[in-house]
Design a protein around this motif. Structure first.
Motif, PDB file in Angstrom:
ATOM      1  N   GLY A  57       0.798  -1.231   0.000  1.00 52.21           N
ATOM      2  CA  GLY A  57       0.000   0.000   0.000  1.00 52.21           C
ATOM      3  C   GLY A  57       0.825   1.273   0.000  1.00 52.21           C
ATOM      4  O   GLY A  57       0.354   2.320  -0.457  1.00 52.21           O
ATOM      5  N   VAL A  58       2.072   1.202   0.516  1.00 49.47           N
ATOM      6  CA  VAL A  58       2.908   2.407   0.556  1.00 49.47           C
ATOM      7  C   VAL A  58       3.228   2.888  -0.851  1.00 49.47           C
ATOM      8  O   VAL A  58       2.981   4.045  -1.216  1.00 49.47           O
ATOM      9  CB  VAL A  58       4.212   2.128   1.338  1.00 49.47           C
ATOM     10  CG1 VAL A  58       5.120   3.352   1.299  1.00 49.47           C
ATOM     11  CG2 VAL A  58       3.902   1.736   2.769  1.00 49.47           C
ATOM     12  N   LEU A  59       3.784   1.999  -1.660  1.00 48.91           N
ATOM     13  CA  LEU A  59       4.160   2.375  -3.018  1.00 48.91           C
ATOM     14  C   LEU A  59       2.935   2.638  -3.882  1.00 48.91           C
ATOM     15  O   LEU A  59       2.938   3.521  -4.737  1.00 48.91           O
ATOM     16  CB  LEU A  59       5.018   1.264  -3.625  1.00 48.91           C
ATOM     17  CG  LEU A  59       5.776   1.605  -4.918  1.00 48.91           C
ATOM     18  CD1 LEU A  59       6.636   2.853  -4.727  1.00 48.91           C
ATOM     19  CD2 LEU A  59       6.612   0.427  -5.373  1.00 48.91           C
ATOM     20  N   ARG A  60       1.881   1.861  -3.608  1.00 44.71           N
ATOM     21  CA  ARG A  60       0.657   2.051  -4.398  1.00 44.71           C
ATOM     22  C   ARG A  60       0.075   3.443  -4.165  1.00 44.71           C
ATOM     23  O   ARG A  60      -0.386   4.117  -5.104  1.00 44.71           O
ATOM     24  CB  ARG A  60      -0.361   0.982  -3.997  1.00 44.71           C
ATOM     25  CG  ARG A  60      -1.353   0.612  -5.102  1.00 44.71           C
ATOM     26  CD  ARG A  60      -2.519   1.564  -5.147  1.00 44.71           C
ATOM     27  NE  ARG A  60      -3.510   1.153  -6.123  1.00 44.71           N
ATOM     28  CZ  ARG A  60      -4.559   1.884  -6.447  1.00 44.71           C
ATOM     29  NH1 ARG A  60      -4.773   3.057  -5.871  1.00 44.71           N
ATOM     30  NH2 ARG A  60      -5.413   1.455  -7.352  1.00 44.71           N
ATOM     31  N   ALA A  61       0.105   3.917  -2.918  1.00 44.53           N
ATOM     32  CA  ALA A  61      -0.398   5.260  -2.609  1.00 44.53           C
ATOM     33  C   ALA A  61       0.445   6.326  -3.308  1.00 44.53           C
ATOM     34  O   ALA A  61      -0.082   7.345  -3.791  1.00 44.53           O
ATOM     35  CB  ALA A  61      -0.390   5.488  -1.099  1.00 44.53           C
ATOM     36  N   GLN A  62       1.747   6.114  -3.401  1.00 47.24           N
ATOM     37  CA  GLN A  62       2.616   7.091  -4.057  1.00 47.24           C
ATOM     38  C   GLN A  62       2.303   7.200  -5.549  1.00 47.24           C
ATOM     39  O   GLN A  62       2.282   8.299  -6.113  1.00 47.24           O
ATOM     40  CB  GLN A  62       4.076   6.702  -3.841  1.00 47.24           C
ATOM     41  CG  GLN A  62       4.521   6.810  -2.388  1.00 47.24           C
ATOM     42  CD  GLN A  62       5.942   6.325  -2.174  1.00 47.24           C
ATOM     43  OE1 GLN A  62       6.589   5.831  -3.097  1.00 47.24           O
ATOM     44  NE2 GLN A  62       6.436   6.442  -0.946  1.00 47.24           N
ATOM     45  N   TYR A  63       2.057   6.068  -6.189  1.00 47.14           N
ATOM     46  CA  TYR A  63       1.690   6.115  -7.614  1.00 47.14           C
ATOM     47  C   TYR A  63       0.332   6.787  -7.804  1.00 47.14           C
ATOM     48  O   TYR A  63       0.128   7.532  -8.772  1.00 47.14           O
ATOM     49  CB  TYR A  63       1.670   4.706  -8.209  1.00 47.14           C
ATOM     50  CG  TYR A  63       3.049   4.171  -8.521  1.00 47.14           C
ATOM     51  CD1 TYR A  63       3.873   4.830  -9.431  1.00 47.14           C
ATOM     52  CD2 TYR A  63       3.531   3.023  -7.909  1.00 47.14           C
ATOM     53  CE1 TYR A  63       5.154   4.342  -9.721  1.00 47.14           C
ATOM     54  CE2 TYR A  63       4.797   2.534  -8.193  1.00 47.14           C
ATOM     55  CZ  TYR A  63       5.598   3.193  -9.100  1.00 47.14           C
ATOM     56  OH  TYR A  63       6.858   2.722  -9.381  1.00 47.14           O
TER      57      TYR A  63
END
Length: 512
Positions: free
Chosen positions: A266-272
Motif C-alpha cells: 500500500g505504501v508504493l501504491r499510494a505514491q503512484y
C-alpha cells in the motif's frame, strides 16, 4: 522699337501650379517607394541553411523477429494510449491536456516565443510616431538684447508632428533575425510536444505500476487466505497430537509475514496514486484511483525504420530547429560588416492659432537618408561572427547527440520488451512448477512423510515466483509505454507551425 526682352511671350504655354496637397502626396509616395526599393533589391548575407547530416542505421538491432510496421500503422496516432484498450486510462489521459500545470507552462513558453517573433518581425515595417503639443509662451520685456521685436510678446504654438523612420533591410539583417526567431518559435512548439508526450507517458507508467501493485496485493491477500487454512490445519493436527507446536508456530510466522507484505504494498501504491493525481492537475486529497489488478499483457507496438525517427521525435525536431536558428544568427552577425541605411521623414502642421492649424500654409515636412558604417572596431565584428559560428557548431553537436540518444532509447526499450516477453514465458513455467512442488509437499506432509518445513519452503518458492511474474508484467507494460515515447508517440514533424507568428491553433500530438 521694343526690345525683345520686353516683348510679351504670347506663344509660350503658361506654367501650371501644382497644388500643395498633391505635392505632399507625391512626396510621401516617393518616400515609401524609396523605403521599399532596398527591401526588394537587397540580399541576405550569411550561409544558406542545410540540415546537418546524420547517419541512421538501416534497421534496429534489437527488433528481433518482430513483425515490421506496415504503412498504415507506422504512426500510433495522437491518442496512442488507446492501444492498451483501458477505458480508465483513457479518461485519465484526457485530463492531462486540460489540467496539467507543466503542460500549461510549456504552452505559455511557446506563446512567449511567438510573441518575441512578432516583435522582431515588426522591423520589416517603418515606425510612425506622433507628438502633438500645444504651448502658450510670454517673452520677458527685459530679455536681452534690449529692443528685441519679441520682448513682452505672448504667443501660442500648436504643433501636430508626424515622424516616420525605417531601417532598410538591404543586407538581410532583419530577414535573418526574423528567420532565427521563427525557427526558435518552432523549436518551442516542438518542446511543447515533447512535454506533452512525456507527461502522457509518465501518467501511463504510473497507472500501470499502480495496477501491477493491485495485482500483487491481490495475490498476497489470496495467499494469506491459503496460509490461514494451513495454520488451521496445523492447529488441528497439533490438537490431535499429530503435529508439533513448532510446526504451528512456523505456519503462523509464514502467515503473518505474508500479511505484512500485503500491507507494505500500500505504501508504493499510494505514491503512484498521488503521482497520477498531480499529472491530471488535482490535489491527491481530491483523487482516488480504484483498484484494478493488471492481468492483460501489453499490445504489439509497430516499429518503423530508424531514419523515420528524425520526423517522429519532437525533441529531435526541436534540436534541428535550433540548428537552423543558429545558422540564421551567422547571417545577422555578418550583416554588421555592411552599413546601416536608414530613411526618415517628418511632417505635420504648426500654427499659432488652432483655427488655422490644418491649413495648407501650416504644413511642414522633411525627408532624409543616412548610412552608418563601422570603419574600425578592433575585430569586434569578426568576434561576433566567430561566436555565431561556434554557437552553430554547439547546436549541430547537440542535434547529432540527440539523434544518437533517440536511437539508443528505442534500442533499449525494444530489447527490454523483447527480453521481458521471453522471461515472462519462462517465469510462467516456473510458477506452474512451483505450484506443483507445493501441492506435492502438502501431500507428503499430510501423509506424514516429511516435516512442515518442506511445505514452508515450497510455499515461499511458489509465492516468490508468482510475485516475480506479476512484477515482470508490470515492467513489460512500463517498457512498452517507454518504447512508444522513444518512437515519438503519435507526433509528426508536420505538426510544427510553419508561421508561428500568425494566428491559429497549434497542432498538438493529440489533435490527429
Amino acid at each position: 522699337m521694343k526690345s525683345p526682352l520686353n516683348r510679351p511671350q504670347e506663344n509660350c504655354p503658361q506654367e501650371k501650379t501644382v497644388p500643395a496637397k498633391d505635392r505632399g502626396r507625391a512626396l510621401w509616395a516617393g518616400v515609401l517607394l524609396a523605403m521599399a526599393l532596398p527591401l526588394l533589391s537587397g540580399c541576405a548575407v550569411g550561409p544558406k541553411y542545410h540540415a546537418p547530416v546524420v547517419q541512421a542505421p538501416p534497421a534496429y538491432k534489437e527488433v528481433g523477429d518482430w513483425k515490421p510496421a506496415q504503412p498504415n500503422d507506422q504512426n500510433l496516432g495522437g491518442t496512442w494510449w488507446t492501444i492498451f484498450q483501458d477505458p480508465q486510462l483513457d479518461a485519465l489521459e484526457l485530463q492531462v491536456n486540460v489540467s496539467n500545470q507543466n503542460l500549461k507552462a510549456a504552452e505559455a513558453q511557446f506563446r512567449e516565443a511567438r510573441a518575441v517573433l512578432r516583435y522582431y518581425r515588426a522591423d520589416y515595417f517603418p515606425t510612425l510616431t506622433a507628438a502633438p503639443a500645444a504651448t502658450r509662451t510670454r517673452v520677458s520685456s527685459r530679455r536681452p538684447p534690449p529692443g528685441s521685436t519679441f520682448d513682452g510678446v505672448t504667443s501660442n504654438d500648436f504643433v501636430v508632428p508626424f515622424d516616420i523612420s525605417y531601417q532598410a533591410d538591404v543586407w538581410g539583417r532583419v530577414r535573418r533575425n526574423v528567420e532565427s526567431y521563427r525557427e526558435q518559435a518552432q523549436a518551442s512548439a516542438a518542446d511543447l510536444a515533447t512535454v506533452n508526450l512525456s507527461l502522457h507517458a509518465d501518467l501511463a507508467i504510473d497507472y500501470f505500476q499502480a495496477r501491477s501493485l493491485d495485482a500483487q496485493e491481490q495475490l498476497l491477500n489470496s495467499t494469506v487466505q491459503q496460509y490461514e487454512q494451513a495454520l488451521e490445519l496445523n492447529q488441528s493436527r497439533f490438537a490431535g497430537g499429530i503435529a508439533s507446536e513448532v510446526e504451528v508456530e512456523q505456519a503462523k510466522t509464514q502467515l503473518q509475514t505474508t500479511r505484512a507484505a500485503a500491507i507494505d504494498v500500500g505504501v508504493l501504491r499510494a505514491q503512484y496514486e498521488h503521482a497520477v493525481a498531480i499529472l491530471i492537475g488535482k490535489p491527491p486529497a481530491e483523487f482516488s484511483l480504484p483498484p484494478l489488478p493488471l492481468t492483460t499483457p501489453p499490445p504489439h507496438i509497430p516499429v518503423s525504420l530508424p531514419s523515420e525517427l528524425l520526423e517522429r521525435r519532437p525533441d529531435i525536431a526541436a534540436a534541428e530547429r535550433r540548428v537552423a536558428a543558429a545558422n540564421a544568427q551567422i547571417g545577422v552577425a555578418k550583416s554588421a560588416y555592411y552599413p546601416l541605411i536608414s530613411l526618415g521623414g517628418s511632417g505635420g502642421f504648426e500654427s499659432s492659432a488652432i483655427t488655422t492649424l490644418l491649413n495648407g500654409p501650416s504644413g511642414l515636412w522633411s525627408v532624409g537618408l543616412s548610412a552608418v558604417g563601422t570603419i574600425f572596431d578592433v575585430g569586434r565584428r569578426r568576434s561576433l561572427t566567430d561566436q555565431a559560428r561556434a554557437a552553430y557548431d554547439v547546436q549541430v553537436a547537440g542535434y547529432r547527440e540527440n539523434v544518437l540518444t533517440g536511437f539508443q532509447q528505442v534500442e533499449d526499450h525494444l530489447a527490454a520488451v523483447r527480453i521481458l516477453e521471453n522471461e515472462a514465458k519462462v517465469q510462467d513455467e516456473a510458477v506452474v512448477a512451483a505450484q506443483n512442488s507445493l501441492n506435492l509437499s502438502v501431500s507428503r506432509y499430510k501423509g506424514g512423510v516429511t516435516s512442515y518445513l518442506e511445505v514452508i519452503t515450497a510455499q515461499s518458492a511458489a509465492l516468490t515466483d508468482e510475485v516475480t511474474a506479476v512484477d515482470i508484467l508490470g515492467r513489460r507494460m512500463a517498457n512498452t509505454v517507454l518504447l512508444i515515447q522513444a518512437l515519438g508517440g503519435g507526433w509528426d514533424r508536420s505538426s510544427l507551425p510553419e508561421r508561428p507568428e500568425c494566428c491559429g491553433k497549434l497542432a498538438s500530438s493529440n489533435s490527429k
